[in-house]
Design a protein around this motif. Structure first.
Motif, mmCIF file in Angstrom:
data_model
loop_
_atom_site.group_PDB
_atom_site.id
_atom_site.type_symbol
_atom_site.label_atom_id
_atom_site.label_comp_id
_atom_site.label_asym_id
_atom_site.label_seq_id
_atom_site.Cartn_x
_atom_site.Cartn_y
_atom_site.Cartn_z
ATOM 1 N N ALA A 381 0.811 -1.222 0.000
ATOM 2 C CA ALA A 381 0.000 0.000 0.000
ATOM 3 C C ALA A 381 0.842 1.270 0.000
ATOM 4 C CB ALA A 381 -0.937 -0.009 1.210
ATOM 5 N N ILE A 382 2.157 1.130 -0.105
ATOM 6 C CA ILE A 382 3.036 2.295 -0.024
ATOM 7 C C ILE A 382 2.791 3.267 -1.173
ATOM 8 C CG2 ILE A 382 5.463 3.014 -0.249
ATOM 9 C CD1 ILE A 382 6.193 0.703 1.631
ATOM 10 N N ALA A 383 2.423 2.745 -2.334
ATOM 11 C CA ALA A 383 2.121 3.631 -3.464
ATOM 12 C C ALA A 383 1.039 4.636 -3.085
ATOM 13 C CB ALA A 383 1.677 2.807 -4.669
ATOM 14 N N LEU A 384 0.001 4.148 -2.428
ATOM 15 C CA LEU A 384 -1.091 5.033 -2.015
ATOM 16 C C LEU A 384 -0.634 5.998 -0.935
ATOM 17 C CD1 LEU A 384 -3.944 2.378 -2.031
ATOM 18 C CD2 LEU A 384 -3.745 4.318 -3.573
ATOM 19 N N PHE A 385 0.222 5.538 -0.022
ATOM 20 C CA PHE A 385 0.757 6.432 1.009
ATOM 21 C C PHE A 385 1.560 7.565 0.374
ATOM 22 C CE2 PHE A 385 0.987 2.761 4.364
ATOM 23 C CZ PHE A 385 -0.404 2.754 4.408
ATOM 24 N N VAL A 386 2.369 7.215 -0.625
ATOM 25 C CA VAL A 386 3.181 8.219 -1.320
ATOM 26 C C VAL A 386 2.282 9.260 -1.976
ATOM 27 C CG1 VAL A 386 4.705 8.590 -3.307
ATOM 28 C CG2 VAL A 386 5.202 6.750 -1.681
ATOM 29 N N TRP A 387 1.257 8.801 -2.683
ATOM 30 C CA TRP A 387 0.346 9.742 -3.350
ATOM 31 C C TRP A 387 -0.355 10.635 -2.332
ATOM 32 C CZ3 TRP A 387 -2.157 5.510 -6.967
ATOM 33 C CH2 TRP A 387 -1.197 5.116 -7.909
ATOM 34 N N LEU A 388 -0.715 10.061 -1.193
ATOM 35 C CA LEU A 388 -1.392 10.833 -0.144
ATOM 36 C C LEU A 388 -0.486 11.936 0.386
ATOM 37 C CD1 LEU A 388 -4.184 10.713 1.227
ATOM 38 C CD2 LEU A 388 -3.142 9.293 3.014
ATOM 39 N N VAL A 389 0.775 11.596 0.630
ATOM 40 C CA VAL A 389 1.730 12.585 1.127
ATOM 41 C C VAL A 389 1.968 13.681 0.091
ATOM 42 C CG1 VAL A 389 4.158 12.939 1.776
ATOM 43 C CG2 VAL A 389 2.862 11.064 2.782
ATOM 44 N N ILE A 390 2.022 13.309 -1.185
ATOM 45 C CA ILE A 390 2.185 14.311 -2.243
ATOM 46 C C ILE A 390 1.043 15.321 -2.193
ATOM 47 C CG2 ILE A 390 2.114 14.660 -4.751
ATOM 48 C CD1 ILE A 390 3.646 12.008 -5.041
ATOM 49 N N CYS A 391 -0.170 14.829 -1.988
ATOM 50 C CA CYS A 391 -1.338 15.718 -1.925
ATOM 51 C C CYS A 391 -1.224 16.702 -0.760
ATOM 52 C CB CYS A 391 -2.616 14.908 -1.773
ATOM 53 S SG CYS A 391 -3.048 13.886 -3.199
ATOM 54 N N PHE A 392 -0.949 16.193 0.437
ATOM 55 C CA PHE A 392 -0.860 17.062 1.611
ATOM 56 C C PHE A 392 0.319 18.029 1.493
ATOM 57 C CE2 PHE A 392 -3.507 13.780 3.770
ATOM 58 C CZ PHE A 392 -4.494 14.627 4.250
ATOM 59 N N THR A 393 1.401 17.545 0.898
ATOM 60 C CA THR A 393 2.568 18.417 0.718
ATOM 61 C C THR A 393 2.238 19.576 -0.221
ATOM 62 O OG1 THR A 393 4.085 16.549 1.034
ATOM 63 C CG2 THR A 393 4.966 18.501 -0.069
ATOM 64 N N GLN A 394 1.538 19.269 -1.314
ATOM 65 C CA GLN A 394 1.224 20.313 -2.290
ATOM 66 C C GLN A 394 0.326 21.397 -1.709
ATOM 67 O OE1 GLN A 394 -1.915 20.665 -4.265
ATOM 68 N NE2 GLN A 394 -1.090 22.308 -5.551
ATOM 69 N N LEU A 395 -0.542 21.020 -0.774
ATOM 70 C CA LEU A 395 -1.407 22.005 -0.130
ATOM 71 C C LEU A 395 -0.598 23.118 0.527
ATOM 72 C CD1 LEU A 395 -4.105 19.719 1.539
ATOM 73 C CD2 LEU A 395 -4.494 21.360 -0.308
ATOM 74 N N LYS A 396 0.550 22.740 1.116
ATOM 75 C CA LYS A 396 1.394 23.735 1.789
ATOM 76 C C LYS A 396 2.485 24.288 0.890
ATOM 77 C CE LYS A 396 0.818 22.872 6.676
ATOM 78 N NZ LYS A 396 1.518 22.850 7.992
ATOM 79 N N PHE A 397 2.961 23.466 -0.049
ATOM 80 C CA PHE A 397 4.090 23.884 -0.886
ATOM 81 C C PHE A 397 3.681 24.984 -1.858
ATOM 82 C CE2 PHE A 397 7.925 23.326 -3.470
ATOM 83 C CZ PHE A 397 8.849 23.000 -2.487
ATOM 84 N N ARG A 398 2.391 25.047 -2.200
ATOM 85 C CA ARG A 398 1.912 26.119 -3.081
ATOM 86 C C ARG A 398 2.265 27.479 -2.476
ATOM 87 N NH1 ARG A 398 -2.418 27.613 -6.798
ATOM 88 N NH2 ARG A 398 -2.159 25.514 -7.674
ATOM 89 N N GLY A 399 2.073 27.631 -1.156
ATOM 90 C CA GLY A 399 2.399 28.890 -0.489
ATOM 91 C C GLY A 399 3.887 29.189 -0.513
ATOM 92 N N ILE A 400 4.717 28.145 -0.364
ATOM 93 C CA ILE A 400 6.175 28.325 -0.391
ATOM 94 C C ILE A 400 6.615 28.812 -1.769
ATOM 95 C CG2 ILE A 400 8.389 27.114 -0.257
ATOM 96 C CD1 ILE A 400 7.100 25.233 1.797
ATOM 97 N N ILE A 401 6.038 28.225 -2.819
ATOM 98 C CA ILE A 401 6.392 28.632 -4.185
ATOM 99 C C ILE A 401 6.014 30.092 -4.418
ATOM 100 C CG2 ILE A 401 5.933 28.256 -6.643
ATOM 101 C CD1 ILE A 401 5.437 25.302 -5.988
#
Length: 473
Positions: A381-401
């Motif tokens: 299930a790690i593939a799904l965990f990776v995709w989930l983390v990408i989603c949550f990361t992008q929510l915050k990384f948009r502000g950093i960019i």
């Protein structure tokens, strides 16, 4: 040996990135992006999905494909602004905290080194069928050694091998779609199949012969065949023009999934009834080729599957080593992992990854039903965990960019943040359905979660130690 510095990953555009060399050409990145979505799972595993959902498997592929498109768009937004070998792990480290980058980085590394064992064994079975004199373990060893040597030589060697491996996959799938499509419409010269036709989509129990619920069962069967799409964002850091490579890969992911997955599966279920015994016995693509009179279809597919296996091995070793390299840079792995040799190759990170792969191969021969099965489940299930983390990361990384590098905001997630949250909901739903579905799916989620919690706990402990050390200094 050259110790990797902690410079800006964006320096890749000028030729180097933290000790790595920009040895991947644009053609390498383009083919890695195209071939990255075509795994051996598409050729080998699609038959079980068709049996479970009938023609409705097309909806399963479309749903998972949409999820992957959204995740890749989010990852592309971050990678275009800040290309780095650590990709989503490095972004999670910065946006969510060190614990997140540590956890998802090591889980991703673990996923790929287990894949090395799976693919080496699969390739060895095919090769032993051709040359029985060499034992299966011998072929697995030969395959692993050859691709290890390729990765150790230089990043351009990896890129060149992957260019041709991916090229063969792409040509094979494209030829299959064209030839099969002509047969479906009855215009293929020399082919007069009585079973072919679009009527197969509805005439054998309907489009959803097992009911709408089978679509979700199909989703669970096909979701993991999409893993690998994100490799291009790791490789971009060692390319001549990382921003351009990421933009192209992100923008083209829709047609790549549409053509290679939906297109080829549509041809299969149009050429033969979904419940054809031939699909179950021979596999979906071999059965489809046999049905239209293509000679030696089985051996042709063996060659293509072997190419897909070697491609997966090649990319898996590259990906695992670059993630280990990035973890070493950030102090989340032994410092030796962040050391590159004069060719710009993280030699120690590669050798450490392949050693674990060799150990896993040995487990597969000695304890296939116990130790190796646990390794498979705990990475499932790690593939799904990776995709989930990408989603949550992008929510915050948009502000950093927007704050720190607005001029590099070249790729943007659609309908932000609503579509990001919708994707998070889709992934959580799939994970929840895996638990409810029971059997191997539940085992995979639970075992992967157990390993994830252990890695997370280790990350938190090490993070606290680092903080105390910094305060003491």
């Amino acid at each position: 040996m050259t110790k990797a510095s902690s410079g800006d990953p964006a320096d890749a555009a000028s030729g180097t990135q933290d000790g790595l060399k920009a040895g991947l050409k644009n053609r390498h990145l383009s083919m890695i992006a195209i071939g990255g979505v075509i795994g051996a799972g598409l050729f080998v595993g699609s038959a079980s999905g068709i049996a479970a959902a009938g023609p409705g498997i097309l909806i399963s592929y479309a749903l998972v494909g949409a999820m992957v498109v959204f995740v890749m768009r989010m990852l592309g937004e971050m990678a275009a602004a800040n290309p780095t070998s650590g990709s989503f792990s490095a972004y999670a480290d910065r946006a969510l905290g060190r614990w997140a980058g540590f956890t998802i980085g090591w889980l991703y590394w673990f996923f790929w080194v287990v894949v090395l064992a799976v693919e080496a064994t699969a390739g060895a079975k095919i090769l032993q069928g051709w040359i029985p004199a060499v034992p299966q373990w011998g072929w697995a060893l030969i395959v692993m050694l050859v691709l290890t040597a390729t990765n150790l030589a230089s990043v351009s060697s990896y890129g060149e091998f992957e260019f041709w491996f991916a090229g063969i996959k792409v040509v094979a799938i494209a030829a299959f779609i064209v030839i099969g499509g002509l047969a479906v419409f009855g215009v293929l010269p020399g082919s007069h199949s009585d079973t072919a036709g679009l009527s197969n989509l509805t005439s054998h129990g309907g489009f959803l012969p097992h009911g709408p619920g089978a679509i979700l069962t199909g989703v669970l069967m096909v979701v993991f065949s999409f893993m690998g799409s994100e490799i291009v964002t790791l490789a971009a850091g060692e390319s001549e023009d990382p921003q351009r490579a990421v933009r192209q890969a992100t923008n083209s992911v829709i047609w790549r999934i549409g053509v290679f997955y939906l297109g080829s599966i549509l041809v299969v279920v149009s050429l033969l009834p979904w419940n054809s015994k031939a699909i179950a016995d021979k596999g979906s693509y071999v059965a489809a080729l046999d049905s239209i009179g293509i000679p030696h279809a089985g051996q042709i597919m063996n060659v293509i599957v072997l190419t897909a296996v070697l491609s997966c091995l090649n990319s898996g070793l590259y990906t695992a080593s670059r993630m280990a390299f990035s973890l070493g840079q950030r102090g989340d792995a032994p410092k030796a992992f962040s050391v590159t040799n004069k060719r710009g190759v993280p030699q120690t990170a590669i050798l450490a990854s392949v050693v674990f792969g060799f150990v896993a191969v040995a487990f597969n021969y000695w304890w296939p039903d116990t130790v190796f099965k646990f390794l498979l489940n705990s990475s499932g299930a790690i593939a799904l965990f990776v995709w989930l983390v990408i989603c949550f990361t992008q929510l915050k990384f948009r502000g950093i960019i927007r704050r720190e590098m607005p001029e590099k905001h070249l790729v943007k997630m659609w309908l932000f943040p609503y579509l990001t949250w919708a994707t998070i909901g889709m992934i959580l739903f799939v994970l929840g359905y895996m638990v409810v579905d029971g059997g191997d799916n539940r085992d995979q989620v639970l075992a992967s979660s157990l390993v994830g919690v252990l890695v997370l706990a280790l990350g938190v402990i090490l993070g606290r130690r680092h903080k105390k050390a910094e305060i003491a200094e």
